[in-house]
Design an enzyme around this catalytic site. Sequence first.
Site, PDB file in Angstrom:
ATOM      1  N   CYS A   1      68.148   2.420  73.888  1.00  0.00           N
ATOM      2  CA  CYS A   1      69.253   2.699  72.967  1.00  0.00           C
ATOM      3  C   CYS A   1      70.640   2.721  73.623  1.00  0.00           C
ATOM      4  CB  CYS A   1      68.989   3.963  72.155  1.00  0.00           C
ATOM      5  SG  CYS A   1      68.017   5.233  72.937  1.00  0.00           S
TER       6      CYS A   1
ATOM      7  N   ARG B   1      58.412   5.502  82.505  1.00  0.00           N
ATOM      8  CA  ARG B   1      58.511   6.959  82.469  1.00  0.00           C
ATOM      9  C   ARG B   1      57.483   7.539  83.424  1.00  0.00           C
ATOM     10  NH1 ARG B   1      58.991   7.865  75.822  1.00  0.00           N
ATOM     11  NH2 ARG B   1      60.787   6.464  75.565  1.00  0.00           N
TER      12      ARG B   1
ATOM     13  N   GLN C   1      58.440  -1.311  74.500  1.00  0.00           N
ATOM     14  CA  GLN C   1      58.756  -0.833  73.154  1.00  0.00           C
ATOM     15  C   GLN C   1      59.309  -1.978  72.315  1.00  0.00           C
ATOM     16  OE1 GLN C   1      61.555   2.422  73.857  1.00  0.00           O
ATOM     17  NE2 GLN C   1      60.002   3.884  73.218  1.00  0.00           N
TER      18      GLN C   1
ATOM     19  N   ASP D   1      61.742  -2.179  70.397  1.00  0.00           N
ATOM     20  CA  ASP D   1      62.939  -1.392  70.101  1.00  0.00           C
ATOM     21  C   ASP D   1      63.860  -2.141  69.153  1.00  0.00           C
ATOM     22  OD1 ASP D   1      63.550   1.147  70.871  1.00  0.00           O
ATOM     23  OD2 ASP D   1      64.055   0.633  72.926  1.00  0.00           O
TER      24      ASP D   1
ATOM     25  N   HIS E   1      67.713  -1.429  66.827  1.00  0.00           N
ATOM     26  CA  HIS E   1      68.798  -0.520  66.453  1.00  0.00           C
ATOM     27  C   HIS E   1      69.736  -1.188  65.459  1.00  0.00           C
ATOM     28  CE1 HIS E   1      67.456   1.059  70.404  1.00  0.00           C
ATOM     29  NE2 HIS E   1      67.638   2.220  69.799  1.00  0.00           N
TER      30      HIS E   1
ATOM     31  N   LYS F   1      63.918  12.174  62.370  1.00  0.00           N
ATOM     32  CA  LYS F   1      63.196  10.897  62.336  1.00  0.00           C
ATOM     33  C   LYS F   1      62.057  10.928  61.335  1.00  0.00           C
ATOM     34  CE  LYS F   1      60.306  12.206  66.325  1.00  0.00           C
ATOM     35  NZ  LYS F   1      59.807  11.791  67.653  1.00  0.00           N
TER      36      LYS F   1
ATOM     37  N   HIS G   1      67.626   4.113  64.868  1.00  0.00           N
ATOM     38  CA  HIS G   1      66.650   3.672  65.857  1.00  0.00           C
ATOM     39  C   HIS G   1      65.364   3.289  65.120  1.00  0.00           C
ATOM     40  CE1 HIS G   1      68.843   5.836  69.257  1.00  0.00           C
ATOM     41  NE2 HIS G   1      69.365   6.390  68.166  1.00  0.00           N
TER      42      HIS G   1
END
Length: 408
Positions: A98, A127, A145, A147, A149, A229, A275
């Site tokens: 992000c 991670r 991911q 991902d 946005h 979320k 997101h």
Amino acid sequence: MLEIDHRVIGVKLGLFHQQVEGPGMVFWHPRGWQLYRIIEDYIRDRMREMGFSEVRTPQLLARSLWEESGHWDKFGKDMYSVTDHDAERALCLKPMSCPCHIQLFNKHIRSYNELPLRYCEFGNCHRDEPSGSLHGLMRTRAFTQDDAHVFCAESQLVTEIGRFCQLLRRVYQDFGFGSYTVALSTRPPHRMGSEQIWDRAEEALANAASAAEVEFELRPGEGAFYGPKLEFHLMDGRGRSWQCGTVQLDFFLPERLNARFINDQGRQEIPVMIHHAILGSIERFIGILLEHYEGWLPNWLAPEPLVVSTITTADIPYALEVAADLKAAGLRVSLDTRAERLGRKIMDARDKCIPLMIVLGARDARERTISLRHRNGAQEVYNLDDSVPVLRNECGGPLAFRGKYLEG
């Protein structure tokens, strides 16, 4: 029967393996990477249809960016850090994408006419998960991911969230998950921003979900540190629930990272950031699929949906011709011309969870036919020239996806 554990299934089917030299990492084998790419290309196609532009952002960024965004304070202990000796500064492998997408937004002066602006990325993330929590593909230290946005004005929230919820429904149905539940997770104890903005964000997300006819249960305190979320929980074939998709509403990160656009009054305004993720982690989603289907993936997802097998070595020339024709039509096909009895070849195809088998003998070569054998043992005979549309229909999968990425 395969043990219903994706780690066992993955090794049995030659999809992937893990080893102590790469803790929490995945070694993808050719068949497994084929499956990975099918899923990735399918999601890429869906996102393109929804007006998202695919981007690529760096893996390694200065720690100062993560401090500015607030991620270092929240996730610092779980982030991998290295030292840039030339610049004498700390760098971090990204745990999510992000802040990077905000850098793309900030590269130009944006007008309200450009909004909503939609980015998507297959973001490679790292991670430092505790070793005791690692579990095959379900929890790894390196993952991808899906991902996405959206940068938009507050007045565009309902439309953007609604269209993404519709996309989630469609994708989950295509993958065979007809049942799912949705939770609205609200402000956690450790969070950024004022209570007034959290009130506004939670109300906006709840209203958008209701407008999209999404029924949800409330989960207080489980939101992200930057916003509330919606979490989409899939129900697998064994009745287990898996949290996959998310829609997160963020009034804070754009402000912290100085995102601005020029509104219709000619004044600077802070965009709202949504997101999105459909699968969450591609690796984890593959693990869920393998256990949901017990290794027998739908034909359109199977790394090898079709194997062409010979009865005798004399049938090899015709088998090569058939396989070449099917590959030219865009089908994923493997060949089994070993000097083995047919029963052994059938068993081997079942062990690999290959759903369709073309068995070729002397009569097929003479009459220009194929004998198609299904997983359940049912058999059909087709003229070779007529077989391509039949097999494309068998292996094509979701209608809008059919014919686009059949061949790896």
